[in-house]
Design a protein around this motif. Structure first.
Motif, PDB file in Angstrom:
ATOM      1  N   LEU A  48       0.634  -0.922  -0.148  1.00  0.00           N
ATOM      2  CA  LEU A  48      -0.250   0.157   0.390  1.00  0.00           C
ATOM      3  C   LEU A  48       0.396   0.993  -0.040  1.00  0.00           C
ATOM      4  O   LEU A  48       1.588   1.767   0.607  1.00  0.00           O
ATOM      5  N   VAL A  49       1.073   1.816  -0.966  1.00  0.00           N
ATOM      6  CA  VAL A  49       2.135   3.133  -1.415  1.00  0.00           C
ATOM      7  C   VAL A  49       1.439   4.319  -0.613  1.00  0.00           C
ATOM      8  O   VAL A  49       2.149   4.664  -0.217  1.00  0.00           O
ATOM      9  N   SER A  50       0.586   4.540  -1.112  1.00  0.00           N
ATOM     10  CA  SER A  50      -0.218   6.396  -0.517  1.00  0.00           C
ATOM     11  C   SER A  50      -1.940   5.844  -0.426  1.00  0.00           C
ATOM     12  O   SER A  50      -2.227   4.686  -0.964  1.00  0.00           O
ATOM     13  N   ALA A  51      -2.795   5.917   0.320  1.00  0.00           N
ATOM     14  CA  ALA A  51      -3.955   6.500   0.489  1.00  0.00           C
ATOM     15  C   ALA A  51      -4.661   8.296   0.366  1.00  0.00           C
ATOM     16  O   ALA A  51      -3.906   8.492   1.271  1.00  0.00           O
ATOM     17  N   GLU A  52      -4.901   8.242  -0.655  1.00  0.00           N
ATOM     18  CA  GLU A  52      -5.679   9.901  -0.553  1.00  0.00           C
ATOM     19  C   GLU A  52      -6.918   9.771  -0.016  1.00  0.00           C
ATOM     20  O   GLU A  52      -8.124   8.866  -0.817  1.00  0.00           O
ATOM     21  N   GLU A  53      -7.822  10.643   1.237  1.00  0.00           N
ATOM     22  CA  GLU A  53      -9.231  10.330   1.542  1.00  0.00           C
ATOM     23  C   GLU A  53      -9.216  10.996   1.064  1.00  0.00           C
ATOM     24  O   GLU A  53      -9.291  12.291   0.750  1.00  0.00           O
ATOM     25  N   HIS A  54     -10.789  11.272  -0.178  1.00  0.00           N
ATOM     26  CA  HIS A  54     -11.684  12.495  -0.908  1.00  0.00           C
ATOM     27  C   HIS A  54     -12.737  11.815  -0.276  1.00  0.00           C
ATOM     28  O   HIS A  54     -14.098  10.823  -0.564  1.00  0.00           O
ATOM     29  N   PRO A  55     -13.679  11.844   1.370  1.00  0.00           N
ATOM     30  CA  PRO A  55     -14.440  11.650   1.451  1.00  0.00           C
ATOM     31  C   PRO A  55     -15.430  11.902   0.961  1.00  0.00           C
ATOM     32  O   PRO A  55     -15.852  12.507  -0.227  1.00  0.00           O
ATOM     33  N   PRO A  56     -16.471  10.450   0.727  1.00  0.00           N
ATOM     34  CA  PRO A  56     -17.095   9.533   1.193  1.00  0.00           C
ATOM     35  C   PRO A  56     -15.856   8.419   1.427  1.00  0.00           C
ATOM     36  O   PRO A  56     -16.340   7.292   1.186  1.00  0.00           O
ATOM     37  N   PHE A  57     -14.966   8.453   0.094  1.00  0.00           N
ATOM     38  CA  PHE A  57     -14.446   7.613  -0.455  1.00  0.00           C
ATOM     39  C   PHE A  57     -12.630   7.805   0.066  1.00  0.00           C
ATOM     40  O   PHE A  57     -12.228   9.239   0.631  1.00  0.00           O
ATOM     41  N   VAL A  58     -11.818   6.706   0.140  1.00  0.00           N
ATOM     42  CA  VAL A  58     -10.466   6.740  -0.278  1.00  0.00           C
ATOM     43  C   VAL A  58      -9.746   5.806  -1.794  1.00  0.00           C
ATOM     44  O   VAL A  58     -10.191   4.872  -1.362  1.00  0.00           O
ATOM     45  N   TRP A  59      -8.969   6.502  -1.826  1.00  0.00           N
ATOM     46  CA  TRP A  59      -8.215   6.013  -3.566  1.00  0.00           C
ATOM     47  C   TRP A  59      -7.037   5.670  -2.436  1.00  0.00           C
ATOM     48  O   TRP A  59      -6.313   6.449  -1.886  1.00  0.00           O
ATOM     49  N   LEU A  60      -6.898   4.562  -2.569  1.00  0.00           N
ATOM     50  CA  LEU A  60      -5.268   4.017  -2.411  1.00  0.00           C
ATOM     51  C   LEU A  60      -4.599   3.371  -3.452  1.00  0.00           C
ATOM     52  O   LEU A  60      -5.076   2.459  -4.771  1.00  0.00           O
ATOM     53  N   ARG A  61      -3.129   3.291  -4.036  1.00  0.00           N
ATOM     54  CA  ARG A  61      -2.812   3.308  -4.396  1.00  0.00           C
ATOM     55  C   ARG A  61      -1.543   2.086  -4.122  1.00  0.00           C
ATOM     56  O   ARG A  61      -0.733   2.031  -3.152  1.00  0.00           O
ATOM     57  N   LEU A  62      -1.516   1.119  -4.620  1.00  0.00           N
ATOM     58  CA  LEU A  62      -0.990   0.092  -4.496  1.00  0.00           C
ATOM     59  C   LEU A  62       0.073  -0.952  -5.497  1.00  0.00           C
ATOM     60  O   LEU A  62       0.311  -0.612  -6.903  1.00  0.00           O
ATOM     61  N   GLN A  63       1.162  -1.317  -5.220  1.00  0.00           N
ATOM     62  CA  GLN A  63       2.298  -1.771  -6.280  1.00  0.00           C
ATOM     63  C   GLN A  63       2.831  -3.008  -5.333  1.00  0.00           C
ATOM     64  O   GLN A  63       2.771  -3.331  -4.882  1.00  0.00           O
ATOM     65  N   PRO A  64       2.615  -4.104  -6.542  1.00  0.00           N
ATOM     66  CA  PRO A  64       2.839  -5.283  -6.738  1.00  0.00           C
ATOM     67  C   PRO A  64       4.050  -5.890  -5.959  1.00  0.00           C
ATOM     68  O   PRO A  64       4.978  -5.403  -6.169  1.00  0.00           O
ATOM     69  N   LEU A  65       4.071  -6.985  -5.046  1.00  0.00           N
ATOM     70  CA  LEU A  65       5.753  -7.185  -4.623  1.00  0.00           C
ATOM     71  C   LEU A  65       6.412  -8.057  -5.608  1.00  0.00           C
ATOM     72  O   LEU A  65       6.019  -8.820  -6.181  1.00  0.00           O
ATOM     73  N   SER A  66       7.710  -7.397  -6.145  1.00  0.00           N
ATOM     74  CA  SER A  66       8.818  -8.320  -6.981  1.00  0.00           C
ATOM     75  C   SER A  66       8.860  -9.444  -6.086  1.00  0.00           C
ATOM     76  O   SER A  66       8.647  -9.849  -4.740  1.00  0.00           O
ATOM     77  N   ARG A  67       8.784 -10.816  -6.617  1.00  0.00           N
ATOM     78  CA  ARG A  67       9.325 -12.108  -6.505  1.00  0.00           C
ATOM     79  C   ARG A  67      10.506 -12.727  -7.296  1.00  0.00           C
ATOM     80  O   ARG A  67      10.904 -12.168  -8.338  1.00  0.00           O
ATOM     81  N   LYS A  68      11.133 -12.596  -5.704  1.00  0.00           N
ATOM     82  CA  LYS A  68      12.508 -13.348  -5.832  1.00  0.00           C
ATOM     83  C   LYS A  68      12.887 -14.298  -6.953  1.00  0.00           C
ATOM     84  O   LYS A  68      12.318 -15.603  -6.216  1.00  0.00           O
ATOM     85  N   VAL A  69      13.398 -14.276  -7.744  1.00  0.00           N
ATOM     86  CA  VAL A  69      13.639 -16.003  -8.730  1.00  0.00           C
ATOM     87  C   VAL A  69      14.446 -16.323  -8.530  1.00  0.00           C
ATOM     88  O   VAL A  69      15.849 -15.929  -9.095  1.00  0.00           O
ATOM     89  N   GLY A  70      14.745 -17.696  -8.276  1.00  0.00           N
ATOM     90  CA  GLY A  70      16.407 -18.190  -7.487  1.00  0.00           C
ATOM     91  C   GLY A  70      16.531 -19.283  -8.288  1.00  0.00           C
ATOM     92  O   GLY A  70      16.820 -20.231  -8.968  1.00  0.00           O
TER      93      GLY A  70
END
Length: 70
Positions: A48-70
């Motif tokens: 969860l990178v950021s959350a912007e409150e604009h009542p009555p809503f909240v906008w979430l900016r999400l970033q996928p977590l990378s997976r290490k391949v070994g």
């Protein structure tokens, strides 16, 4: 159009646009999320990178977590 999604196992209605997720302010408060936290959205772990409150809503900016391949 809103659709039901699971965030950390809790079903909520959310709207997705431009790589962001919009939740109701009530759901945001009920989930107790904070920026910088890892969250499970559906079956995918994301940061969860950021959350912007604009009542009555909240906008979430999400970033996928990378997976290490070994």
């Amino acid at each position: 159009m809103s659709e039901q999604v699971r965030i950390n196992g809790v079903a909520v209605f959310a709207y997705s646009q431009d790589g962001r997720l919009r939740l109701s302010l009530d759901d945001w408060e009920r989930l107790g999320l904070v920026p910088g936290q890892q969250v499970l959205v559906g079956e995918h772990r994301q940061l969860l990178v950021s959350a912007e409150e604009h009542p009555p809503f909240v906008w979430l900016r999400l970033q996928p977590l990378s997976r290490k391949v070994g």
